[in-house]
Write a protein that holds these residues in place. Structure first.
Motif, PDB file in Angstrom:
ATOM      1  N   LEU A 316      43.373  50.639  39.030  1.00 14.43           N
ATOM      2  CA  LEU A 316      43.896  49.795  38.346  1.00 14.43           C
ATOM      3  C   LEU A 316      44.201  48.479  37.830  1.00 14.43           C
ATOM      4  CD1 LEU A 316      45.351  50.985  35.485  1.00 14.43           C
ATOM      5  CD2 LEU A 316      47.600  51.225  36.317  1.00 14.43           C
ATOM      6  N   LYS A 317      44.738  47.887  39.037  1.00 15.87           N
ATOM      7  CA  LYS A 317      44.967  46.555  38.836  1.00 15.87           C
ATOM      8  C   LYS A 317      43.295  45.783  38.824  1.00 15.87           C
ATOM      9  CE  LYS A 317      47.367  42.799  40.392  1.00 15.87           C
ATOM     10  NZ  LYS A 317      48.756  41.949  41.332  1.00 15.87           N
ATOM     11  N   ARG A 318      42.779  46.536  39.732  1.00 11.00           N
ATOM     12  CA  ARG A 318      41.112  46.065  39.671  1.00 11.00           C
ATOM     13  C   ARG A 318      40.383  45.837  38.636  1.00 11.00           C
ATOM     14  NH1 ARG A 318      35.882  47.178  40.508  1.00 11.00           N
ATOM     15  NH2 ARG A 318      36.207  49.473  40.153  1.00 11.00           N
ATOM     16  N   SER A 319      40.238  46.823  37.807  1.00  9.63           N
ATOM     17  CA  SER A 319      39.785  47.556  36.495  1.00  9.63           C
ATOM     18  C   SER A 319      40.701  46.323  35.199  1.00  9.63           C
ATOM     19  CB  SER A 319      40.247  48.473  35.975  1.00  9.63           C
ATOM     20  OG  SER A 319      39.425  50.049  37.065  1.00  9.63           O
ATOM     21  N   LYS A 320      41.586  45.990  35.335  1.00  4.57           N
ATOM     22  CA  LYS A 320      42.593  45.048  35.015  1.00  4.57           C
ATOM     23  C   LYS A 320      42.323  44.212  34.544  1.00  4.57           C
ATOM     24  CE  LYS A 320      46.741  47.617  33.488  1.00  4.57           C
ATOM     25  NZ  LYS A 320      47.998  47.838  33.231  1.00  4.57           N
TER      26      LYS A 320
END
Length: 733
Positions: A316-320
């Motif tokens: 999730l953090k990587r995608s954001k």
């Protein structure tokens, strides 16, 4: 004849469930492996669950090696790492010519071409695996070192294919694990950020059967002995001012990076930016909300959900971050400018780019259907019961009756054990209340799809919609009751799969995914409620799967042509294929970077910085402002040691993390970072925010990777935890 010389790459292993997860490396003569805390996390988590079950303890007395850490004081205390393997790359061979010969017929349509490439890759892999297994069985020096795995890997679509051979070491044990408060210090807040103060490392050890005696190469066995890595390990030098790594020093690393899109057309980047990545952000956020709802039920629930939570949180953090950086750096516009220039040199490129844009337009158009079907197959941290039901139906009703050479890849005989292992792990980790919410959400997702006007005139969709009315996903209440309801409500007694989450001695899947059992026995599984969902969806799923395969086959052929034009126009002497999980090397320097206006980040951190973060966390807690503060709580014993260093010139100066300009992506977790002498100086575990763009583009200006300094590793193991025997093994001359 096999080569007798050993290379540095022989010290590298791919480590994780079924040998896939991250990178590790041998760092002693006795099979000792260093990798990341987060790479070993799942083994440590499962070992905690198993230890609690073996002790018959209640939750209040549960064993939790994740929370508390673990130190083996002797070989006999090292504990089994459930399902973990390490794979050593034995050799690689270019088989492009043979693969491409299989698709020379110009009359093949894109789907036939895709299946032909699938089949020849599996055929080559199977032949090589049988040949290699014969060699290693006959070789007295290696016959006890475990199994062999061969895989043909696509390096460049429709152009380059390489056969990799791996030696599988299937008895992997846990030696040393920092507690979560150190191994995951900073948590999600610090993830993909700098400065870092995380002890993201773990020590494992590979075991094999003794040369003469009992033991097993099939997994854990009490008579197995440490693997002899004396000819292939990376040296760890005892810290000294004369040899310690410094700013601007050259470093390099080896690893198994996952996937990159360095040559992707702008249409693929637009699809990722507008459709795929935003969907992942929404999906992962929803799933993490469900985990947060249930993980507090018990320590056992937290452990069962822990692996999925950690994976989703990271993605999730990587995608954001990837969305932000892609837009901030204007990557799509940059790629479009490059394509305009390429068209000026080669007019034919315009037709290629136009068709690629059409293909990604179709993917975008069909995304709602494809993503819903993915959810109903339980992918990306979804329902384990629906995922298992999907595979049981595919194998029992469809693939199992086909000749092995015509099956989809996952259902070939050589791959079935890995499928069983993955599904068994997922079922063991089911926490029924959480699983019920996932299944209920799938009912809601399909209902939303049915309300769309897009499929009102679609006969295949309408047929599947009617069939779904007879399944547990007919409505949300029925879906939830299928997991946690009473039997008369269509509850747990109606599916035997749930028994595997409640009693870990039950193993149902091996007897299903085999060609040895009578077909009638396996067909009884078609009455399972979760298998019935897969049956109701199958015609729609098959149409979507084959359409996607056909489009991707056409895309790959176009991409291969586009890449040829790119290479002709490139000013670089050497081009390299995108990453695909195979062994790669990257070099760089220990160096900082300009993070923003007036902010320059130096490339090293110390325990003094960890103390600063931990102190701020305590002050926030004291003021009842505890938002995410627990992520920066370190062990009380360490905090006191740091506080007692009043001058700040003692233990606070211990180096913790390094920053360097190598080219890394997911899969490089655990990669050994070495100096010019090939000595270990750090263990790679992350990138900073700007480095999230490495999947699309690397830049020395802003791409930085992060590793745990080997000096911190040695200090924690020896000085802090008193495991001097492990330090002695690591730095032995």
């Amino acid at each position: 004849e096999k080569p007798s010389m050993f290379a540095l790459s022989d010290a590298l292993v791919s480590v994780g469930t079924a040998g896939r997860g991250g990178t590790g490396s041998f760092v002693s003569t006795n099979g000792l492996i260093v990798t990341n805390w987060h790479v070993a996390y799942d083994a440590v988590r499962r070992a905690s669950i198993d230890a609690t079950a073996d002790n018959n303890d209640g939750d209040e007395h549960s064993v939790d090696y994740v929370r508390d850490g673990f130190v083996a004081r002797s070989l006999s205390e090292e504990i089994k790492g459930p399902n973990y393997e390490c794979w050593i790359t034995v050799e690689c061979m270019d088989v492009s010519e043979r693969v491409l010969e299989a698709v020379q017929d110009e009359n093949l349509d894109p789907l036939e071409r895709s299946n032909a490439i699938r089949d020849i890759r599996q055929e080559i892999s199977q032949e090589a695996q049988e040949q290699q297994a014969t060699y290693f069985t006959e070789s007295s020096s290696t016959s006890s070192e475990g199994g062999i795995r061969c895989d043909v890997v696509e390096m460049i679509p429709d152009k380059s294919y390489v056969l990799f051979t791996y030696r599988r070491l299937r008895d992997v044990r846990i030696v040393y694990v920092p507690p979560k408060s150190l191994g995951n210090f900073g948590g999600d807040t610090d993830n993909f950020e700098w400065p870092r103060h995380t002890a993201d490392f773990t020590l494992l050890r590979a075991y094999v059967p003794p040369a003469h005696g009992k033991g097993s190469s099939e997994g854990y066995h009490p008579d197995n002995v440490p693997y002899d890595s004396s000819k292939s390990f990376i040296k760890v030098r005892k810290p000294s001012p004369e040899t310690d790594i410094c700013e601007n020093d050259m470093v390099f690393l080896l690893g198994f990076p996952g996937s990159t899109m360095r040559y992707a057309p702008s249409s693929r980047l637009v699809y990722a930016d507008n459709v795929a990545v935003p969907h992942m952000v929404r999906d992962f956020t929803k799933k993490l909300t469900l985990i947060a709802k249930h993980e507090g039920h018990s320590g056992r629930a937290a452990l069962k959900l822990g692996s999925t939570k950690k994976g989703l949180s990271n993605e999730l953090k990587r995608s954001k971050g990837k969305l932000v950086m892609m837009r901030k750096l204007k990557l799509i516009a940059e790629r479009q400018v490059e394509e305009v220039e390429l068209v000026k040199e080669h007019n034919e490129v315009q037709d290629i780019l136009t068709r690629l844009e059409e293909i990604y337009g179709i993917f975008a158009r069909d995304h709602a259907l494809s993503s819903t079907l993915n959810s109903l197959q339980g992918i990306y941290g979804g329902s384990a019961l629906l995922a298992t039901g999907h595979h049981i139906h595919n194998y029992v009703a469809e693939e199992g009756s086909k000749p092995d050479t015509q099956r989809e890849t996952a259902y070939r005989k050589r791959n079935l054990p890995f499928l069983v292992q993955r599904m068994t792990k997922r079922l063991r980790d089911v926490h029924p209340p959480h699983e019920a919410d996932l299944v209920q959400d799938c009912s809601n997702l399909f209902a939303q799809l049915c309300e769309s006007e897009t499929y009102q005139e679609d006969e295949v969709f309408e047929k599947c919609r009617k069939a779904m009315q007879e399944t547990i996903l007919v409505d949300e209440e029925t879906a939830k009751n299928a997991v946690i309801g009473k039997e008369e409500q269509g509850g747990c007694a109606s599916s035997k799969l749930l028994s595997m989450s409640r009693d870990e001695t039950i193993d149902l899947l091996k007897d299903i995914f085999t060609d040895d059992n009578p077909a009638n026995e396996k067909k009884s599984w078609l009455e399972d409620p979760f298998v019935k969902v897969a049956a109701a969806l199958f015609e729609l799923y098959k149409r979507d799967r084959d359409a996607s395969k056909s489009l991707m086959s056409e895309r790959d052929a176009l991409f291969a042509k586009l890449l040829e034009y790119q290479q002709q126009s490139s000013h670089d002497d050497v081009s390299y294929p995108d990453c695909n999980g195979s062994l790669r090397i990257s070099a760089g320097h220990v160096e900082g970077y300009t993070a923003s206006d007036a902010v320059f980040h130096k490339p090293t951190t110390t325990l003094g910085g960890l103390l600063d973060k931990a102190t701020e966390s305590r002050l926030m807690l004291a003021n009842n402002d505890a938002a995410e503060s627990s992520e920066f709580e370190c062990p009380e014993r360490l905090y006191k040691m740091l506080e007692d260093d009043k001058s700040g010139e003692g233990v606070q100066t211990v180096p913790v993390c390094l920053l360097y300009s190598t080219d890394t992506v997911g899969g490089n977790s655990g990669s050994p970072v070495m100096n010019k002498r090939g000595e270990l100086v750090a263990i790679n575990f992350d990138r900073q925010r700007q480095g999230l763009m490495n999947e699309f583009k690397w830049s020395r200006k802003y791409s930085r990777s992060i590793g745990v300094d080997v000096r911190y590793i040695l200090w924690l193991i020896g000085e802090y935890d008193g495991a001097s025997h492990l330090v002695d093994e690591l730095i032995a001359e």
